[in-house]
Design a protein around this motif. Sequence first.
Motif, mmCIF file in Angstrom:
data_model
loop_
_atom_site.group_PDB
_atom_site.id
_atom_site.type_symbol
_atom_site.label_atom_id
_atom_site.label_comp_id
_atom_site.label_asym_id
_atom_site.label_seq_id
_atom_site.Cartn_x
_atom_site.Cartn_y
_atom_site.Cartn_z
ATOM 1 N N GLU A 245 0.881 -1.316 -0.046
ATOM 2 C CA GLU A 245 -0.222 0.104 0.033
ATOM 3 C C GLU A 245 0.845 1.185 -0.073
ATOM 4 O O GLU A 245 0.460 2.139 -0.457
ATOM 5 C CB GLU A 245 -0.884 -0.013 1.167
ATOM 6 N N LEU A 246 2.054 1.265 0.774
ATOM 7 C CA LEU A 246 2.749 2.332 0.874
ATOM 8 C C LEU A 246 3.196 2.770 -0.609
ATOM 9 O O LEU A 246 3.330 3.936 -1.123
ATOM 10 C CB LEU A 246 3.920 1.880 1.684
ATOM 11 N N GLU A 247 3.890 1.748 -1.473
ATOM 12 C CA GLU A 247 4.193 2.001 -2.669
ATOM 13 C C GLU A 247 3.196 2.569 -3.751
ATOM 14 O O GLU A 247 3.237 3.263 -4.631
ATOM 15 C CB GLU A 247 4.504 0.640 -3.348
ATOM 16 N N VAL A 248 2.010 2.143 -3.442
ATOM 17 C CA VAL A 248 0.827 2.641 -4.219
ATOM 18 C C VAL A 248 0.748 4.067 -3.797
ATOM 19 O O VAL A 248 0.641 5.096 -4.719
ATOM 20 C CB VAL A 248 -0.825 1.900 -3.931
ATOM 21 N N PHE A 249 0.829 4.459 -2.528
ATOM 22 C CA PHE A 249 0.815 5.767 -2.215
ATOM 23 C C PHE A 249 1.961 6.540 -2.611
ATOM 24 O O PHE A 249 1.728 7.539 -3.179
ATOM 25 C CB PHE A 249 0.697 5.771 -0.575
ATOM 26 N N ARG A 250 3.024 5.925 -2.542
ATOM 27 C CA ARG A 250 4.390 6.448 -2.961
ATOM 28 C C ARG A 250 4.081 7.039 -4.501
ATOM 29 O O ARG A 250 4.406 8.251 -4.801
ATOM 30 C CB ARG A 250 5.656 5.760 -2.720
ATOM 31 N N LYS A 251 3.541 6.080 -5.266
ATOM 32 C CA LYS A 251 3.647 6.347 -6.634
ATOM 33 C C LYS A 251 2.590 7.194 -7.149
ATOM 34 O O LYS A 251 2.670 7.903 -8.062
ATOM 35 C CB LYS A 251 3.402 4.820 -7.497
ATOM 36 N N SER A 252 1.387 7.240 -6.280
ATOM 37 C CA SER A 252 0.511 8.247 -6.299
ATOM 38 C C SER A 252 1.149 9.687 -6.446
ATOM 39 O O SER A 252 0.205 10.590 -6.743
ATOM 40 C CB SER A 252 -0.708 7.941 -5.417
ATOM 41 N N LEU A 426 7.730 -1.094 14.104
ATOM 42 C CA LEU A 426 8.164 -0.236 12.867
ATOM 43 C C LEU A 426 7.536 -0.944 11.512
ATOM 44 O O LEU A 426 7.117 0.034 10.503
ATOM 45 C CB LEU A 426 9.639 -0.505 12.652
ATOM 46 N N SER A 427 7.796 -2.117 11.582
ATOM 47 C CA SER A 427 6.980 -2.743 10.417
ATOM 48 C C SER A 427 5.491 -2.500 10.278
ATOM 49 O O SER A 427 4.930 -2.238 9.323
ATOM 50 C CB SER A 427 6.941 -4.339 10.507
ATOM 51 N N GLN A 428 4.681 -2.390 11.301
ATOM 52 C CA GLN A 428 3.264 -2.016 11.119
ATOM 53 C C GLN A 428 3.231 -0.571 10.496
ATOM 54 O O GLN A 428 2.241 -0.382 9.972
ATOM 55 C CB GLN A 428 2.625 -2.202 12.488
ATOM 56 N N VAL A 429 4.035 0.111 11.342
ATOM 57 C CA VAL A 429 3.861 1.883 10.827
ATOM 58 C C VAL A 429 4.210 1.977 9.435
ATOM 59 O O VAL A 429 3.503 2.549 8.467
ATOM 60 C CB VAL A 429 4.558 2.570 11.696
ATOM 61 N N ILE A 430 5.398 1.196 8.784
ATOM 62 C CA ILE A 430 5.384 1.217 7.507
ATOM 63 C C ILE A 430 4.426 0.905 6.511
ATOM 64 O O ILE A 430 4.288 1.305 5.576
ATOM 65 C CB ILE A 430 7.133 0.572 7.234
ATOM 66 N N ALA A 431 3.931 -0.309 7.080
ATOM 67 C CA ALA A 431 2.976 -1.066 6.300
ATOM 68 C C ALA A 431 1.572 -0.228 6.195
ATOM 69 O O ALA A 431 0.757 -0.251 5.194
ATOM 70 C CB ALA A 431 2.648 -2.505 6.867
ATOM 71 N N ASP A 432 1.471 0.792 7.218
ATOM 72 C CA ASP A 432 0.225 1.652 7.224
ATOM 73 C C ASP A 432 0.664 3.135 7.795
ATOM 74 O O ASP A 432 0.569 3.228 9.033
ATOM 75 C CB ASP A 432 -1.019 1.044 7.901
ATOM 76 N N MET A 433 1.005 3.891 6.814
ATOM 77 C CA MET A 433 1.639 5.051 7.595
ATOM 78 C C MET A 433 0.718 5.914 8.252
ATOM 79 O O MET A 433 0.966 7.128 8.936
ATOM 80 C CB MET A 433 2.191 5.810 6.448
ATOM 81 N N ARG A 434 -0.632 5.639 8.320
ATOM 82 C CA ARG A 434 -1.510 6.475 9.103
ATOM 83 C C ARG A 434 -1.269 6.360 10.318
ATOM 84 O O ARG A 434 -1.574 7.325 11.202
ATOM 85 C CB ARG A 434 -2.943 5.959 8.744
ATOM 86 N N ARG A 435 -0.644 5.273 10.936
ATOM 87 C CA ARG A 435 -0.239 5.069 12.182
ATOM 88 C C ARG A 435 0.493 5.849 12.735
ATOM 89 O O ARG A 435 0.695 6.364 14.000
ATOM 90 C CB ARG A 435 0.473 3.508 12.237
#
Length: 438
Positions: A245-252, A426-435
């Motif tokens: 999801e982060l990659e989708v967000f980054r690319k957007s 950290l892994s959870q935050v990276i996976a969902d930056m809304r955290r």
Amino acid sequence: MANIEKILLPDVGDFDEIEVIEVIISVGDEVEKDDSIITLESDKATMEIPTSFTGKIKSISVNVGDRISEGTVIAEIEVSETVTDESEVTSQPDLEPEPPVVEKPAPEVVAASAPETVKSAQLPPPVPVSDSDSNKVAAHASPSVRKFARELGVDITRVTGSASKGRILKEDVQNYVKSSLARSAPAPAASGIQVSDAPVIDFSKFGDVETKALSRIKKISGAHLHRSWVSVPHVTQFDESDITELEVFRKSLAKEAERKGVRLTPLVFIMKAVVAALQQFPDFNASLDASGDNLILKKYFHIGVAVDTPNGLMVPVIRDVDKKGIYELSAELAETAGKAREGKLMPKDLQGGCFSISSLGGIGGTQFTPIVNAPEVAILGVARAKMQPVYQDDGSFKPALMLPLALSYDHRVIDGAQGARFTNYLSQVIADMRRVLL
Ligand code: CAO
């Protein structure tokens, strides 16, 4: 009146016109009977020629490259000790018309002799030797040095010579004893890790070589990394984060980033996630004080980022990451990395870090174990994200972009459970930056 003697080459066996490859003495040297004065080399052997007099060298008559035979005058010596055993005299008294016919001491044939195997009663067991050491056929040392080594109980084949062609000097034996005693001594309380000197290896013996000096940066960072490596008890905790999801967000955001003149990579998001984890686990945002009894908890969030430069690794610090957005961080990261590569960083750019990130994701690799950037207590290594099938609860597999994480930490400060909790968070935050907002 001074008694001047000539030192002649004795009978060295079946050799005639044998080459001088080393002149061990210099004019003015004080030598003792049996000290080596020159080294000769034939196609069969290398041999050191000893003097049978104790005294001071007045003149030397041979040079490296000369070919000499029995009876050649090697040097003149001002004798300071009377030789009582006439049978050992190999030199010619200054004024005598004919040299006395005497029994000459046998020269020490180095290449052909077996190594001495004097057992050491006082020294600790020797450290394992390298190939080059085990290839050593015989120690290259004068009889007096050998005698000195024997007196100290030193196995001379274990001593590395510092003189030309690896010849062992009295000082080398002394240094060997010192380092052996240091190895066997109890470790000093504060910092003391003692390692024996690495053996000096002549690699050119095995093939062509070229010597390339390390860059100034490599020498500085190498010393720092070495200190961290030996003084910090390291543990590395591995984890991974689903960044699909982060990659989708980054690319957007790519177009918007372009308009702002920056390039967004996963690293800036990871930096923000790291700050969230440091806020959650303050012991990671800390350093031990000089006594080692207290932890200095830092209330600021300056993150060091390892940059690969043509001259070696540098870790400039991005300040106040908690207060900056990803565009600002991207711009600052690009500018700082550019300065590092052009050698334009100032000392202050490298100071004040709380925690470091080493990202090799743009290059490749599945995992690596970074070295803690002391006095920080932890560092995050980021390797290349990879699409992987991830097992789902309903029994199916879903493709996910998984980012490998490796957290190395100082085990004096961080316990294993804390390390695992930190990477898990950290892994959870990276996976969902809304955290980050939580
Ligand atoms: N997984 C997959 N792709 C990644 C990635 C990752 N973990 N990290 C970066 N990438 C991609 C980027 O998105 C970029 O691709 P696009 O241009 O298509 O988006 C490409 O890899 C190159 O990124 P980059 O390396 O230029 O930029 P960065 O922000 O990731 O890193 C910097 C910047 C300065 C850290 C990096 O250039 C660098 O020098 N890395 C080496 C650090 C190092 O030497 N560490 C070892 C130290 S010893 O422990």
